[in-house]
Design a protein around this motif. Sequence first.
Motif, mmCIF file in Angstrom:
data_model
loop_
_atom_site.group_PDB
_atom_site.id
_atom_site.type_symbol
_atom_site.label_atom_id
_atom_site.label_comp_id
_atom_site.label_asym_id
_atom_site.label_seq_id
_atom_site.Cartn_x
_atom_site.Cartn_y
_atom_site.Cartn_z
ATOM 1 N N ILE A 158 0.831 -0.957 0.091
ATOM 2 C CA ILE A 158 -0.214 -0.196 -0.218
ATOM 3 C C ILE A 158 1.267 1.039 -0.013
ATOM 4 O O ILE A 158 0.483 1.895 -0.360
ATOM 5 C CB ILE A 158 -1.197 0.223 1.362
ATOM 6 N N SER A 184 -5.096 10.076 -2.962
ATOM 7 C CA SER A 184 -5.868 8.452 -2.273
ATOM 8 C C SER A 184 -7.255 9.849 -1.235
ATOM 9 O O SER A 184 -6.338 10.589 -0.330
ATOM 10 C CB SER A 184 -5.528 7.782 -1.486
ATOM 11 N N GLU A 208 -2.896 0.127 9.323
ATOM 12 C CA GLU A 208 -3.243 0.760 8.727
ATOM 13 C C GLU A 208 -3.306 -0.052 7.280
ATOM 14 O O GLU A 208 -4.228 -0.366 6.479
ATOM 15 C CB GLU A 208 -1.902 1.558 8.150
ATOM 16 N N ARG A 241 -6.792 -1.079 5.075
ATOM 17 C CA ARG A 241 -6.632 -0.711 3.591
ATOM 18 C C ARG A 241 -6.871 -1.909 2.670
ATOM 19 O O ARG A 241 -8.151 -2.472 2.050
ATOM 20 C CB ARG A 241 -5.081 -0.519 3.191
#
Length: 312
Positions: free
Chosen positions: A224, A251, A299, A303
């Motif tokens: 990511i 994003s 995170e 995601r």
Amino acid sequence: MTTTYAVLSEGLEKRYGEVRALRGLDLAVPEGTVCGILGPNGAGKTTAVRVLTTLTSPDAGSARVAGHDVAREAAAVRRSIGVTGQYASVDGDLTGRENLRLFARLLRAPRARADDLLERFGLDEAAGRPARTYSGGMRRRLDLAASLLVRPAVLFLDEPTTGLDPHSRNAIRDSVRELASRGTTVLLTTQYLEEADQLADDIVLIDEGRAAHTGTPAQLKALIGSYAEVVVADPSGLHAAAAVLDRLTGSEPALDEEARTVGAVTTDPTLTLPRVVRELDASGVLIVDATLRPPTLDEVFLRLTAREEPTP
């Protein structure tokens, strides 16, 4: 160099009525490693562990644990594994020593092994007390000691540190590291992603009954990109900062008004922290801190397991 796998599954399927808990799960866990099994609630983690520990049978596919087929050689699998569930299974009316000696007798393990484990897990001084007087951390250590009486080739740990204080969590983590260093393969399910990040050699992210992503913590983080985060001087600058990060990263930023932070994931390898700061300054946003760092495993998890909101 040929890799020997302590756990190997191909195409595992398991259905409970209309619910497909496993939908072709593939796993390959090398011997002597710690594998973190992660996934959202209902992803199939518990079902996978139940199949691998012979507590339930797969509807399709195959799995071998410590070289034994879980369907055809269930007894051999059970002799080769240790299992520590989410909740300690010790008898509160028995002392710590009596608990371990009872398990040792049932498992035909040497009695001296029980005494050695009490000392190894720092329970020798409390060994004569009833287990009901133990703290949560002590009960978990006693439970883990019981699972090691037969020196398992593979140890399954289900949420081993849930509800424990930091000192007890560290003690359990140290024990896991020592086990792996001595050749035991550990499959760890945990809600503490930081724990998986610290302990796991590899991570399998199970989602909707499949191994959606597999790799080292670093490899999963690389999926990511990086994480840009800004702390603004005044909450009134949050939305302006969000607009800058949106433009730079492509994003949607996440805002925390109480902490005065704005963060966004970026996969652009050319994005630098000085550029972020310059763009914020050009937009008139006053900041007190800015970072561009690798994402945390939390995170990554959020995601990679994100669900699209249903359309009204």
